[in-house]
Design a protein around this motif. Structure first.
Motif, PDB file in Angstrom:
ATOM      1  N   VAL A  26      -1.542   8.753   5.801  1.00 25.41           N
ATOM      2  CA  VAL A  26      -1.719   7.302   5.883  1.00 25.41           C
ATOM      3  C   VAL A  26      -2.546   7.008   7.127  1.00 25.41           C
ATOM      4  O   VAL A  26      -2.169   7.406   8.236  1.00 25.41           O
TER       5      VAL A  26
ATOM      6  N   GLY B 159      -2.052   8.743   1.138  1.00 24.03           N
ATOM      7  CA  GLY B 159      -3.381   8.597   0.556  1.00 24.03           C
ATOM      8  C   GLY B 159      -3.912   7.184   0.626  1.00 24.03           C
ATOM      9  O   GLY B 159      -4.735   6.787  -0.204  1.00 24.03           O
ATOM     10  N   VAL B 160      -3.458   6.399   1.616  1.00 25.78           N
ATOM     11  CA  VAL B 160      -3.877   5.005   1.723  1.00 25.78           C
ATOM     12  C   VAL B 160      -4.292   4.701   3.162  1.00 25.78           C
ATOM     13  O   VAL B 160      -3.958   5.430   4.095  1.00 25.78           O
ATOM     14  N   SER B 161      -5.035   3.608   3.320  1.00 27.73           N
ATOM     15  CA  SER B 161      -5.418   3.109   4.641  1.00 27.73           C
ATOM     16  C   SER B 161      -4.779   1.754   4.852  1.00 27.73           C
ATOM     17  O   SER B 161      -4.724   0.928   3.923  1.00 27.73           O
ATOM     18  N   ILE B 162      -4.315   1.500   6.062  1.00 23.35           N
ATOM     19  CA  ILE B 162      -3.604   0.262   6.376  1.00 23.35           C
ATOM     20  C   ILE B 162      -4.309  -0.443   7.523  1.00 23.35           C
ATOM     21  O   ILE B 162      -4.590   0.165   8.565  1.00 23.35           O
TER      22      ILE B 162
ATOM     23  N   THR C 118      -3.693   8.683  12.154  1.00 27.71           N
ATOM     24  CA  THR C 118      -3.153   9.015  10.833  1.00 27.71           C
ATOM     25  C   THR C 118      -1.741   9.563  11.003  1.00 27.71           C
ATOM     26  O   THR C 118      -1.417  10.220  12.003  1.00 27.71           O
TER      27      THR C 118
ATOM     28  N   ARG D 276       4.359   6.369  -0.505  1.00 24.19           N
ATOM     29  CA  ARG D 276       3.225   7.199  -0.900  1.00 24.19           C
ATOM     30  C   ARG D 276       2.162   7.220   0.198  1.00 24.19           C
ATOM     31  O   ARG D 276       2.000   6.274   0.960  1.00 24.19           O
TER      32      ARG D 276
ATOM     33  N   ALA E 101       0.819  -1.201   0.000  1.00 25.35           N
ATOM     34  CA  ALA E 101       0.000   0.000   0.000  1.00 25.35           C
ATOM     35  C   ALA E 101       0.857   1.257   0.000  1.00 25.35           C
ATOM     36  O   ALA E 101       0.490   2.273  -0.606  1.00 25.35           O
ATOM     37  N   LEU E 102       2.022   1.177   0.636  1.00 23.12           N
ATOM     38  CA  LEU E 102       2.920   2.337   0.722  1.00 23.12           C
ATOM     39  C   LEU E 102       3.829   2.479  -0.491  1.00 23.12           C
ATOM     40  O   LEU E 102       4.647   3.399  -0.546  1.00 23.12           O
TER      41      LEU E 102
END
Length: 430
Positions: A120, A94-97, A155, A92, A67-68
């Motif tokens: 993130v 703009g993602v959720s983990i 976040t 990067r 995701a990163l």
């Protein structure tokens, strides 16, 4: 802390018909796998992590790194192992983990996310929201990252500068390891100072330091409770993951309680894994431990001796040692493990509750457990969604008929084939 069970989630723990005699080949170490993958994702070029563990925790780590922005391509896959070819990419946002219930993901990945220029978001299982994370997030703020929240969900957004920070890591050594793993990529590196009660599970920090040095990172740990990582490249490597020695605990315990012999192949001569302490602990409890051409062999007589042990540095072994102590012929005291109240569940309360539920005599202390031998009976042994609780119930079930372990599938966190391996061990092959 809560325990739930249903008729459909109860696993009848097999009772051994006689001495167990088996060779148990274990998959790769979760601790090594979930350090090797982040280092590979942050390296200066592509690398390969071979014989990596395939489990829920490891899969969550791989998904987080993808995701990163890292490329992870699997090969040589089996049910419990995989070779990962890792191609680093720009970190990067703009993602959720999803961290699941994996302490390594919730504490190792946010410092990497602090290298991203976008937000993130982190969240996980309900139980993960109760696990200690505040000191790490506060440290990231102090080092320049933008952080919202003091626990999950939270976040993180970069850029992070690095520098010097003081934290209280007495709840988990992972709070230090998480900062160290990504620190070479920080503009100023990092100096981490611990202030507070002693850090538990120090072998895990030693593992982190060793793996960083093997990747060409300069780490100074010469001052007690201080770790310095200089900024610089992380070398691309081809790494082979050791077997998970902590996951050997229930299998080797089976030899002790049944009077049999269990051999684990490829036991390393030298290792930073806390599970290596099993050699001394099981010897104190009555086993004979030898190195053979086939691997590390543990032989028992069927008699278990009580033990007085400080498990502060090897807390993850506590559930198995407590299960053995409940079957011993004398009292045991397990000390130095107050931090286990903040693991997947409150392990001290859970162990006391479940062993006592089966007729045992366990008392919680300020920093551990006092266990006195009493005849045990069958019944439900709740796992609390904790893989090591589930395997502790399996150990007791070897010699106590009628034990049913709730949700044995929770062992997939680190050992996805546990139930099958346990059955094959009793047949003489795993």
């Amino acid at each position: 802390m809560s325990a739930t069970s249903s008729a459909t989630s109860l696993w009848p723990a097999p009772t051994a018909a006689g001495p167990v005699r088996a060779t148990v080949r274990l998959p790769g170490s979760k601790s090594v796998t979930n350090r090797a993958l982040p280092l590979a994702a942050l390296a200066e070029g592509p690398g390969t992590v071979r014989r990596a563990l395939r489990s829920r925790d490891a899969d969550l780590m791989a998904a987080a790194l993808r995701a990163l922005g890292a490329g992870l391509t699997p090969s040589a896959e089996t049910a419990s192992s995989v070779d990962w070819h890792v191609v680093p990419g720009p970190i990067r946002g703009g993602v959720s983990i999803d961290v699941g219930l994996a302490g390594t993901v919730m504490r190792f990945v946010p410092p990497i996310a602090a290298l991203a220029d976008g937000e993130v978001r982190f969240d996980g299982d309900a139980a993960a929201r109760r696990r200690p994370m505040g000191p790490l997030l506060a440290a990231l703020r102090a080092l320049g990252a933008h952080v919202e929240g003091d626990a999950l969900p939270c976040t993180v957004r970069g850029p992070i500068r690095g520098g010097e920070v003081t934290i209280d890591a007495s709840a988990s050594s992972q709070l230090v390891s998480g900062l160290l793993l990504a620190a070479a990529r920080f503009e100023k590196g990092v100096t981490v100072r611990h202030s507070g009660p002693p850090v538990p599970s120090m072998p895990h920090i030693q593992m982190t330091v060793q793996m960083l040095r093997e990747a060409g990172v300069h780490v100074d740990d010469g001052e007690p409770d201080v770790w310095r990582v200089e900024p610089g490249p992380i070398a691309a490597r081809d790494l082979v993951v050791e077997p998970d020695l902590s996951n050997a605990a229930p299998f080797l315990a089976a030899a002790l309680v049944t009077g049999g012999t269990v051999t684990v192949p490829d036991w390393p001569e030298r290792t930073t894994q806390p599970g290596d302490a099993l050699r001394g602990l099981l010897t104190e409890m009555g086993a004979t431990v030898t190195r053979t051409p086939e691997g590390l062999a543990v032989t028992g007589t069927g008699r278990v001796s009580g033990i007085d042990a400080d498990l502060h540095d090897v807390g993850e072994l506590t559930p198995t040692i407590a299960a053995l102590a409940a079957l011993a012929d004398g009292p045991s005291t397990l000390r130095g493990i107050a931090h286990l109240r903040g693991h997947e569940t409150d392990r001290l309360a859970a162990l006391a509750t479940e062993i006592n539920r089966l007729g045992g005599d366990v008392r919680e202390t300020a920093d551990g457990l006092e266990i006195r031998p009493r005849p045990l009976r069958g019944g439900v042994f709740h796992s609390y969604e904790d893989h090591r609780m589930a395997t502790a119930g399996a150990v007791i079930g070897l010699v106590v008929p009628g034990v049913q372990v709730e949700n044995i599938a929770t062992t997939a966190k680190t050992l996805p084939e546990f139930a099958r391996m346990w059955a094959r061990m009793l047949e003489g092959d795993a």
